[in-house]
Design a protein around this motif. Structure first.
Motif, mmCIF file in Angstrom:
data_model
loop_
_atom_site.group_PDB
_atom_site.id
_atom_site.type_symbol
_atom_site.label_atom_id
_atom_site.label_comp_id
_atom_site.label_asym_id
_atom_site.label_seq_id
_atom_site.Cartn_x
_atom_site.Cartn_y
_atom_site.Cartn_z
ATOM 1 N N MET A 131 6.564 -4.072 8.521
ATOM 2 C CA MET A 131 5.619 -3.488 7.566
ATOM 3 C C MET A 131 6.118 -2.174 6.957
ATOM 4 S SD MET A 131 3.484 -5.845 7.961
ATOM 5 C CE MET A 131 2.936 -7.024 9.189
ATOM 6 N N GLY A 132 6.977 -1.442 7.664
ATOM 7 C CA GLY A 132 7.360 -0.105 7.233
ATOM 8 C C GLY A 132 6.671 0.932 8.099
ATOM 9 N N SER B 288 0.849 -1.188 0.000
ATOM 10 C CA SER B 288 0.000 0.000 0.000
ATOM 11 C C SER B 288 0.878 1.229 0.000
ATOM 12 C CB SER B 288 -0.913 -0.007 1.233
ATOM 13 O OG SER B 288 -0.150 0.153 2.393
ATOM 14 N N ASN B 289 0.263 2.375 -0.208
ATOM 15 C CA ASN B 289 0.989 3.629 -0.123
ATOM 16 C C ASN B 289 1.231 3.979 1.326
ATOM 17 O OD1 ASN B 289 1.007 3.995 -2.922
ATOM 18 N ND2 ASN B 289 -1.046 4.890 -2.868
ATOM 19 N N SER B 290 2.047 4.972 1.574
ATOM 20 C CA SER B 290 2.300 5.428 2.929
ATOM 21 C C SER B 290 1.003 5.917 3.557
ATOM 22 C CB SER B 290 3.316 6.573 2.918
ATOM 23 O OG SER B 290 4.565 6.113 2.495
ATOM 24 N N SER C 105 11.507 -11.572 3.401
ATOM 25 C CA SER C 105 12.269 -11.241 2.200
ATOM 26 C C SER C 105 12.581 -9.746 2.154
ATOM 27 C CB SER C 105 11.490 -11.654 0.952
ATOM 28 O OG SER C 105 12.169 -11.252 -0.219
ATOM 29 N N THR C 106 11.609 -8.922 2.527
ATOM 30 C CA THR C 106 11.822 -7.470 2.529
ATOM 31 C C THR C 106 12.867 -7.083 3.564
ATOM 32 O OG1 THR C 106 9.526 -7.134 1.821
ATOM 33 C CG2 THR C 106 10.685 -5.236 2.717
ATOM 34 N N LEU D 196 4.185 -2.559 3.646
ATOM 35 C CA LEU D 196 3.544 -3.843 3.407
ATOM 36 C C LEU D 196 2.183 -3.881 4.097
ATOM 37 C CD1 LEU D 196 6.528 -6.301 3.948
ATOM 38 C CD2 LEU D 196 5.770 -5.229 1.825
ATOM 39 N N ASP D 197 1.242 -4.522 3.438
ATOM 40 C CA ASP D 197 -0.072 -4.713 4.041
ATOM 41 C C ASP D 197 0.013 -5.762 5.144
ATOM 42 O OD1 ASP D 197 -1.375 -2.932 2.296
ATOM 43 O OD2 ASP D 197 -1.542 -4.492 0.763
#
Length: 240
Positions: A51-52, A2-4, A97-98, A86-87
């Motif tokens: 997730m970020g 998804s976007n930020s 992996s990320t 990431l969702d």
């Protein structure tokens, strides 16, 4: 993916904004900055989970800003893809992996930039708090980077991969007894090897602090861990 997340608007108690920062290797990355209305003189770096920088991380940043801290939450995945988030329904394999692609070395340059930025903007002391992937990075930052005055680690499951890393500042760590990503034998080994780090255990699993994930969130554990973390930062970072 998804976007930020949308940055909270200015009517929020501690308005947050996205800013751009430049690391020592020339890499530009974004960070959410949350400013206190009544500054306590300290800064805090919030490091995201797998997730970020999503809504949950922005909420953590705002909480500490509301307590008087100048907060930066860097988007460490910008080295992979700008504003990558990431969702929650992404697979564990995709998350791992990320993390593997992002690694645990170059992000320290971005964290170091956040330390410098906060001190340049008037913070007399700087702390760091991280979750999951960010928990391990917070542990490594406390071990390797000068300028961090206190560190809080939430369920840093990759810490056993770095046995030589030992925090050089006051540090505490939060673990869930039912965490399937890092067993109690591993957390016990971390505690034995680092007796100077205060360890707390909770009747909860991995990611128990993620309030926007009802399948893992444990309110009692999260609230107790947050209060302990805030008290710890206040005691170690704020001049008496």
């Amino acid at each position: 993916m998804s976007n930020s997340p949308d940055i909270p608007s200015s009517e929020k108690p501690s308005p947050a904004e996205k800013i751009s920062l430049r690391s020592s290797d020339g890499h530009w990355f974004s960070a959410v900055q949350a400013l206190p209305r009544q500054a306590n003189g300290a800064g805090l770096i919030v490091i995201h989970e797998a997730m970020g920088v999503n809504r949950g991380i922005v909420d953590v940043a705002q909480f500490y800003a509301d307590q008087g801290y100048h907060v930066l939450a860097p988007q460490l995945y910008d080295r992979l893809q700008k504003d990558l988030v990431l969702d929650y329904d992404s697979s564990l394999e995709q998350r791992l992996s990320t993390i593997g692609s992002s690694g645990f070395t170059l992000p320290l340059l971005d964290i170091d930039t956040c330390i410098y930025t906060l001190k340049e903007r008037g913070c007399q002391a700087v702390g760091i708090v991280g979750f999951c992937y960010g928990g391990t990075l917070s542990w490594l930052a406390a071990s390797k980077l000068p300028g961090i005055g206190a560190a809080v680690i939430y369920y840093g499951s990759a810490i056993p991969d770095f046995p030589a890393a030992k925090p050089k500042c006051p540090s505490i760590a939060h673990w869930g007894r039912q965490d399937v990503l890092i067993g109690r034998n591993a957390t016990a080994a971390i505690a034995e090897a680092n007796p100077e780090v205060t360890m707390f255990e909770y009747d909860a699993g991995h990611a128990f602090n993620a309030h926007d994930r009802p399948e893992v969130y444990q309110a009692e554990a999260a609230q107790l861990a947050r209060q302990r973390s805030l008290t710890f930062f206040n005691d170690t970072l704020i001049a008496g």
